[in-house]
Scaffold this motif. Sequence first.
Motif, mmCIF file in Angstrom:
data_model
loop_
_atom_site.group_PDB
_atom_site.id
_atom_site.type_symbol
_atom_site.label_atom_id
_atom_site.label_comp_id
_atom_site.label_asym_id
_atom_site.label_seq_id
_atom_site.Cartn_x
_atom_site.Cartn_y
_atom_site.Cartn_z
ATOM 1 N N PHE A 227 -38.960 56.488 94.319
ATOM 2 C CA PHE A 227 -38.164 57.636 93.871
ATOM 3 C C PHE A 227 -37.933 58.633 95.017
ATOM 4 O O PHE A 227 -36.799 58.992 95.337
ATOM 5 N N GLY A 228 -39.012 59.075 95.672
ATOM 6 C CA GLY A 228 -38.826 60.095 96.710
ATOM 7 C C GLY A 228 -39.884 60.065 97.790
ATOM 8 O O GLY A 228 -40.109 61.050 98.480
ATOM 9 N N GLY A 229 -40.557 58.919 97.960
ATOM 10 C CA GLY A 229 -41.732 58.877 98.826
ATOM 11 C C GLY A 229 -41.485 58.446 100.257
ATOM 12 O O GLY A 229 -42.397 58.458 101.070
ATOM 13 N N TYR A 230 -40.275 58.041 100.608
ATOM 14 C CA TYR A 230 -40.007 57.672 101.998
ATOM 15 C C TYR A 230 -38.567 58.020 102.316
ATOM 16 O O TYR A 230 -37.795 58.413 101.447
ATOM 17 N N PHE A 231 -38.221 57.887 103.593
ATOM 18 C CA PHE A 231 -36.909 58.362 104.024
ATOM 19 C C PHE A 231 -35.764 57.641 103.312
ATOM 20 O O PHE A 231 -34.735 58.222 102.990
ATOM 21 N N GLY A 232 -35.964 56.357 103.023
ATOM 22 C CA GLY A 232 -34.918 55.590 102.350
ATOM 23 C C GLY A 232 -35.015 55.639 100.833
ATOM 24 O O GLY A 232 -34.387 54.837 100.133
ATOM 25 N N SER A 233 -35.813 56.559 100.304
ATOM 26 C CA SER A 233 -36.011 56.632 98.861
ATOM 27 C C SER A 233 -34.723 57.029 98.151
ATOM 28 O O SER A 233 -33.763 57.483 98.767
ATOM 29 N N ARG A 234 -34.721 56.851 96.836
ATOM 30 C CA ARG A 234 -33.524 57.158 96.034
ATOM 31 C C ARG A 234 -33.074 58.603 96.223
ATOM 32 O O ARG A 234 -31.893 58.876 96.412
ATOM 33 N N LEU A 235 -34.019 59.532 96.157
ATOM 34 C CA LEU A 235 -33.652 60.950 96.246
ATOM 35 C C LEU A 235 -33.084 61.288 97.632
ATOM 36 O O LEU A 235 -32.051 61.935 97.757
ATOM 37 N N SER A 236 -33.773 60.842 98.665
ATOM 38 C CA SER A 236 -33.366 61.197 100.016
ATOM 39 C C SER A 236 -32.006 60.582 100.353
ATOM 40 O O SER A 236 -31.150 61.214 100.965
ATOM 41 N N TYR B 121 -42.746 57.905 82.336
ATOM 42 C CA TYR B 121 -42.835 59.257 82.881
ATOM 43 C C TYR B 121 -41.535 60.048 82.807
ATOM 44 O O TYR B 121 -41.532 61.259 82.841
ATOM 45 N N PHE B 122 -40.433 59.349 82.730
ATOM 46 C CA PHE B 122 -39.158 60.046 82.794
ATOM 47 C C PHE B 122 -38.485 60.257 81.448
ATOM 48 O O PHE B 122 -37.600 61.089 81.318
ATOM 49 N N SER B 123 -38.884 59.484 80.437
ATOM 50 C CA SER B 123 -38.063 59.515 79.223
ATOM 51 C C SER B 123 -38.115 60.889 78.555
ATOM 52 O O SER B 123 -37.095 61.410 78.126
ATOM 53 N N ALA B 124 -39.306 61.466 78.469
ATOM 54 C CA ALA B 124 -39.335 62.859 78.015
ATOM 55 C C ALA B 124 -39.204 63.706 79.271
ATOM 56 O O ALA B 124 -39.722 63.339 80.315
ATOM 57 N N ASP B 125 -38.509 64.823 79.175
ATOM 58 C CA ASP B 125 -38.338 65.648 80.366
ATOM 59 C C ASP B 125 -39.552 66.563 80.534
ATOM 60 O O ASP B 125 -39.594 67.667 80.032
ATOM 61 N N LYS C 60 -29.793 61.840 87.359
ATOM 62 C CA LYS C 60 -29.129 60.530 87.467
ATOM 63 C C LYS C 60 -30.073 59.493 88.042
ATOM 64 O O LYS C 60 -30.135 58.354 87.573
ATOM 65 N N GLU C 61 -30.811 59.887 89.094
ATOM 66 C CA GLU C 61 -31.730 58.940 89.727
ATOM 67 C C GLU C 61 -32.858 58.554 88.776
ATOM 68 O O GLU C 61 -33.315 57.417 88.767
ATOM 69 N N LYS C 62 -33.308 59.511 87.972
ATOM 70 C CA LYS C 62 -34.341 59.189 86.975
ATOM 71 C C LYS C 62 -33.797 58.180 85.969
ATOM 72 O O LYS C 62 -34.460 57.182 85.646
ATOM 73 N N GLU C 63 -32.579 58.460 85.486
ATOM 74 C CA GLU C 63 -31.988 57.556 84.491
ATOM 75 C C GLU C 63 -31.809 56.150 85.030
ATOM 76 O O GLU C 63 -32.092 55.169 84.349
ATOM 77 N N LYS C 64 -31.345 56.078 86.269
ATOM 78 C CA LYS C 64 -31.138 54.754 86.869
ATOM 79 C C LYS C 64 -32.438 53.965 86.872
ATOM 80 O O LYS C 64 -32.459 52.781 86.553
ATOM 81 N N LEU C 65 -33.534 54.643 87.249
ATOM 82 C CA LEU C 65 -34.811 53.936 87.304
ATOM 83 C C LEU C 65 -35.270 53.503 85.912
ATOM 84 O O LEU C 65 -35.944 52.497 85.754
ATOM 85 N N CYS C 66 -34.897 54.297 84.890
ATOM 86 C CA CYS C 66 -35.278 53.946 83.512
ATOM 87 C C CYS C 66 -34.411 52.814 82.958
ATOM 88 O O CYS C 66 -34.873 52.009 82.158
#
Lengths: 417, 414
Positions: free
Chosen positions: A274-283, A404-408, A329-335
């Motif tokens: 999700f966001g743990g490295y440079f090529g992560s989804r968020l970055s 972890y993502f389904s409930a906000d 959006k990134e959360k939804e994609k992962l779900c």
Amino acid sequence: MLELEKISPSVHTLDNGICVYGYPDDTADLIRIEFIFNAGGRYAENPLVSQACVSLLTKGTHNKTGGQVAEEFDYYGAYTDKLSDKDTISFTVHSLSRNLDTLIDLCAEIFVHSVFSQNEIDIYLQKNYQKFLISKQKVSDVSRRQLLKKIFGDKHPYGVCTTDEDFKTLRREDLLDFYGKRIVSGLSAIVIAGTYNEKIIKKLNALFGTGNFNRNGIISEGADYPQNTDTAPLEPHFISMPSSVQTSLRMGMLSPIPAVRDEFYPLKTLDFIFGGYFGSRLSKNIREEKGYTYGISSYIISMRSTGLWQISSEIKKGAAEKVLKEIEKEKEKLCNDLISEKELTLVKNCFWGEMLRTVDSVFDKAERKRFLVNMSIDETHYKILWETVNSTTPATVRDTAQKYFSADNFVKIIVGE
Amino acid sequence: MNIPFEKHILSNGLKVIASRDTATPLCAFNLLYDAGAKDENHEKTGFAHLFEHLMFGGSKNVKNFDEELENIGGENNAFTNNDFTNYYISVPREHIETAFRLESDRMQNLTINKTRLSVQQKVVIEEYRQRYLNQPYGDATLFLRPLTFTKHPYGWSTIGKSIEHIESVTVEDVRSFYNTFYMPDNAILSVVGDIAVEDVFALAEKWFGHIPRGGREKRSLPVEPQQVSPRLQRITRNVPVNALYRNYHVGGRGEKSFYVFDIISDILSNGESSRFYIELVKKEQLFSDIDAYVSGDIEPGTFSISGRLNDGVSYERACEGIERQLERIRSESVGDYELAKVKNKVETALRFSNIKVLDKALNFAFFELLGDALLIADEAKKYAAVTPSMIKEHACRCLIDSNCSTLEYVSDKL
């Protein structure tokens, strides 16, 4: 490379039960020695006490003035690192091996005979009050404090943040009391790396292996997992800082500690994607495609009693809503969508490199030992971590994301204009 | 301290340094280009650093640089300073050839286009805001540099003089910079890890040997005129505390004087037994925090002092306090004990700076840029050679008012 015998330290148990974790390297001629205390912010009402205590450790004892202590550390080529967080205090010395013997004596002296003179306390307060005022003007510091407060509440040791008042009410007696309970008798472990010999271990035993050094030093697994009593607000919490040219966006939720194996390690895997490295989804999305920020990342902060999963970024003014939407959006994609085998392979390979860097030199290993000590776990942590990441499938990533993502559950803080 | 290495220069001028370290599973690959902010057009500053961002946008045969590295467990980053731009990679040793392949491709076939440029302009502008504009005191350097250097390009920061400069960059600017500076004869490669030096040289030949040299013209930088009188600038900002910044002109990193000034900065402010701490923080309580350091720039750079003033302390008193300490340095001989103490700390720091493979690789490349990678081995000796009389002499020459630029960073609340 991750064979346990290669990454595990040698363990010497002192007469009173304190463990010395050793990472020998005979070629270095250098030494890093760290003393870990079962201390930290959670053990004092005033959050300044723990920080002030470790900072003032080098400022004078019954036998030596602050000036003399400083002279000795400096003369023996030593650099000291003082750290205080919510769960621990750590005091680290880096120096040349030939000076180790003398420096250990000096450490023993300051851990037992520090005086905390009022003059030194006043100088400490003056300096740190300025730092505190400056930090109040940094959007990222403001959002960090606000997030802790919102998640834990300001009565909880993890939620309490320093206020102006704390600087006025810090008393010498509180420091002495804390010092007596948490340093003089609060030693948890010693970590030594570099060039040292059996004589040094004997010396550590003579100085720290007797009596009461560790009466309060034993770290027990954090069972008091704090519950967030407020229902998590769906709407972001705004703090206005009118002169700010950027906005700090910070999100966080409670997360498991490593001891809760079945939950922690899969989450750590998801976090990396999700966001743990440079090529992560968020970055990739928010920096590399949209250019909203210089950097965005997610990470788990492991404290003794709970983890805190965070996302943080300093973003272009006015872009907060857009960035929040992209994060959603990134959360939804992962779900909803299975991660491709290609991306998952990349994640595993990339993570493998991270593991190698984590356990590279003896000094790297030693630096990370404090985390393990505080979590009451050993080097099997790295083994489980790697095995979990390496055996992850697209379905497990999706399942964890849904969990972890389904409930906000993220508390959201926005600080800026 | 002697770390064995070998050096080889390819026929196209690429300098290659290899040093074997068998203690680690990681291999460090460091590629330094002799191009920094000092090579920029004074109307398009911040460019070298923006260009560094563009180096990660892919090249003809490498669609995604970061991804290819991540895929082999590699990690990489880069930094730009006033003197040079440095790209570094660490990979598990069995994958070292990938580092050669990727760096070789972006040395000759970088993808340059408008989309990539415009996204990275945005990212760099946010970096500008995050690190310089949105931090208390973050913009101090943006004022102190031009005050200190009136002609020389050290008068601007690597991030650039202004956001407008970064916005003004065109694709043509990027191409021309790339074609001028990103050439094998303008670069130094160093590789440290468990790989035989012959293998490093063979891989260098295989991946870089065919790239034609660029034949860059010799650098000629504007010379900074000798400063003859003190300079003072005062800015007022929304900050809680008054701060003070001072720059004195000194020599460059390669000169002997660097070691003297570095030792002086340590006498003044390295550790809690240093003079500034004992006298100005503890006894006189003029500053809550004060630091002295040498810039270490390759061209003649600066000796800097910066501090935060305690409540109720005027700039006049604060400066007098600093001046008293500088006067001691200029007129009294530093005692043997104090000098030995400072040198002991230098020894620790020097040794710790040569532990990690990435640090070693950067050090080799940097010293090669300074003139010769062999110079690393002399660092300890050069510090050891500093004497009390050298300290006095250098301080009398440089740490004087007429050579000083002062920035008073004033709180609007006081």
